[in-house]
Design an enzyme around this catalytic site. Structure first.
Site, PDB file in Angstrom:
ATOM      1  N   SER A 169       0.284   2.139  14.583  1.00 40.33           N
ATOM      2  CA  SER A 169      -0.134   3.404  13.996  1.00 40.33           C
ATOM      3  C   SER A 169       0.103   4.558  14.974  1.00 40.33           C
ATOM      4  O   SER A 169       1.227   4.763  15.425  1.00 40.33           O
ATOM      5  CB  SER A 169      -1.597   3.308  13.554  1.00 40.33           C
ATOM      6  OG  SER A 169      -1.923   4.362  12.667  1.00 40.33           O
ATOM      7  N   ASP A 380       2.392  -0.844   3.251  1.00 41.61           N
ATOM      8  CA  ASP A 380       1.637   0.210   3.917  1.00 41.61           C
ATOM      9  C   ASP A 380       1.937   1.542   3.246  1.00 41.61           C
ATOM     10  O   ASP A 380       3.103   1.927   3.115  1.00 41.61           O
ATOM     11  CB  ASP A 380       2.043   0.251   5.393  1.00 41.61           C
ATOM     12  CG  ASP A 380       1.304   1.320   6.195  1.00 41.61           C
ATOM     13  OD1 ASP A 380       0.350   1.915   5.664  1.00 41.61           O
ATOM     14  OD2 ASP A 380       1.697   1.534   7.355  1.00 41.61           O
ATOM     15  N   HIS A 439      -0.583  -2.089   6.799  1.00 41.89           N
ATOM     16  CA  HIS A 439      -0.429  -1.300   8.022  1.00 41.89           C
ATOM     17  C   HIS A 439      -0.598  -2.132   9.285  1.00 41.89           C
ATOM     18  O   HIS A 439       0.091  -1.916  10.272  1.00 41.89           O
ATOM     19  CB  HIS A 439      -1.482  -0.181   7.973  1.00 41.89           C
ATOM     20  CG  HIS A 439      -1.365   0.854   9.024  1.00 41.89           C
ATOM     21  ND1 HIS A 439      -0.324   1.757   9.075  1.00 41.89           N
ATOM     22  CD2 HIS A 439      -2.173   1.166  10.070  1.00 41.89           C
ATOM     23  CE1 HIS A 439      -0.508   2.580  10.099  1.00 41.89           C
ATOM     24  NE2 HIS A 439      -1.609   2.233  10.724  1.00 41.89           N
TER      25      HIS A 439
END
Length: 465
Positions: A169, A380, A439
């Site tokens: 991320s 994601d 994710h």
């Protein structure tokens, strides 16, 4: 000749400086099996005697099959989200993921490959101490390298090891800047930086990684979103008006025909073109359990010992696992901190002033790394894989812009599972897309992540089986 594993562990166990950080693997609250020896606690970001800023770490030596030569650093993103999430729910030796009644042994722990160091950073994250004062990624890197220096003074047995920076991320921004700082100041750290991994990474502007691909993502997963036809028509028409609809056909070519333009007038979405938020708001109406981190989730929302099982924080149990007093005592964490998975304060003063790494340090970090890995889960929505493809095709490294042949030409195969996505390698960069994963790839597709991590450290000939 390498020391035997018992000797290596004994050296750390008998290291007087490390004694205060020792964690008894049989005494971690609510974990009903022996996790093995580990060390955790707070260390300062500098050797200054009046230093009050400290980062919380948890270090695990390698398991029986792991390498004695290597050390993996892991950080979560946010900015301001705790790396203890990665430890507990992604690639640490024990796992307590969404919906689990109890913790279990993580058979795909990266400690089966190498030593691992999880750090809550920057200052302001998790159990870390002090007042945040950074304004950019260079300052973040300086503080973290200062922490690494203090860590190696305590755990001197790790000096000289091969070093790998990994994270997901917003760590897609952290890691390239940290790597760049280490490469530029090689004498400052007694570790050999070999490469990096970033998954579902923040590498560019949100308009690139969220807005441009949002409607295309909805069309790909039309039956998951279950929007009515009139709303789909609205989205597709607006995508045309915002120059999103034909962006891939015009610009995302192999090889690229030149620099890829922004679709609007700035690095943010033009007025009326924030289609990512439009999609998200509508998705919540159709499915109140819609999870931007993994779009396949539906009711019921699974419980989470860390209190963040979907798009929003949701505390189903109090205190959260790492906010329990007995857990804090077991891992030498400060008792006066109210731990949350993501910080309630700004860890950058007035925000991060650094440019996205794709425009600054990432190309040179790829060139200087022995192995460079970008991974993306295809389920994601918060950061979309097609946006990462745009980033790669707009970036020049090792003398050429972007990949010269299409990503879809190669299949990513996982041992015993078969085809599970796409893979492409050119000029020192490996890019892998993982089907069905959200994710957090090590959480949602742990075997795939483990296999890629094996390749990162040189233990496989290819990330793909």
């Amino acid at each position: 000749m390498l020391p035997s594993r018992p000797r290596l562990l004994n050296n750390i166990v008998n290291n007087y400086n490390a004694t205060e950080f020792y964690v008894d693997g049989n005494s971690i609250p609510l974990i009903n099996f022996d996790v093995g020896p580990s060390w955790s606690g707070l260390l300062p970001i500098s050797s200054a005697p009046n230093e009050t800023r400290k980062l919380f770490f948890w270090f695990f030596p390698p398991g029986p099959e792991g390498s004695l030569d290597d050390l993996i650093f892991w950080t979560n993103g946010g900015p301001g989200c705790s790396s203890l999430e990665g430890l507990l729910q992604e690639n640490g030796p024990f796992s307590w993921s969404y919906g689990q009644a109890n913790a279990t042994v993580n058979q795909w722990s990266w400690t089966n490959i190498s030593s691992m160091l999880f750090v809550e950073q920057p200052v302001g994250t998790g159990f870390s101490q002090g007042t945040p004062n950074i304004t950019n990624e260079d300052e973040l890197a300086e503080q973290l390298i200062g922490f690494f220096q203090q860590f190696l003074e305590v755990f001197s047995e790790l000096k000289g090891k091969n070093f790998y920076l990994t994270g997901e991320s917003y760590a897609g921004t952290y890691v390239p800047y940290i790597a760049s700082h280490i490469f530029a100041n090689s004498s400052a750290l007694d570790l050999k930086l070999k490469g990096f991994w970033v998954s579902d990474p923040s590498l560019s502007f949100d308009v690139v990684q969220e807005e441009i691909p949002a409607v295309s993502f909805v069309n790909k997963y039309e039956h998951v979103f279950s929007f009515n036809q009139s709303f789909l028509e609205f989205l597709n028409n607006r995508a045309v008006e915002c120059n999103y609809a034909d962006y891939f056909a015009k610009h995302v070519l192999y090889p690229p025909k030149g620099l890829l333009p922004l679709p609007g007038t700035s690095t943010e979405a033009d007025p009326g073109c924030d289609l990512w938020d439009t999609v998200f708001d509508a998705a919540l109406l159709v499915n109140p359990a819609f999870n931007i981190y993994r779009i396949f989730d539906t009711w019921p929302i699974l419980w989470d010992v860390l209190g963040f099982p979907g798009s929003f924080p949701q505390t189903q149990v109090s205190p959260l696992y790492f906010d329990r007093e007995d857990v804090k005592r077991a891992i030498h964490a400060p008792l006066d901190v109210d731990w949350t998975e993501c910080s309630n304060i700004d860890v950058f003063v007035r925000g991060d002033y650094s440019l996205p790494p794709a425009f600054t340090v990432l190309p040179s970090v790829i060139e200087q790394s022995e192995r460079a890995v970008i991974v993306h889960g295809l389920a994601d929505f918060i950061l979309i894989a097609e946006g990462t493809r745009i980033v790669i095709q707009n970036m020049t490294w090792n003398g050429l812009q972007g990949f010269q042949t299409p990503i879809l030409n190669d299949t990513f195969i996982v041992d015993g599972m078969g085809a599970l996505g796409n893979m492409h390698q050119e000029r020192g960069l490996t890019y892998v897309e993982v089907d069905l994963s959200g994710h957090m790839v090590p959480q949602f597709s742990p075997k795939a992540a483990f296999q890629i991590a094996q390749w990162l450290l040189g233990f496989r000939e290819s990330p793909s089986a």
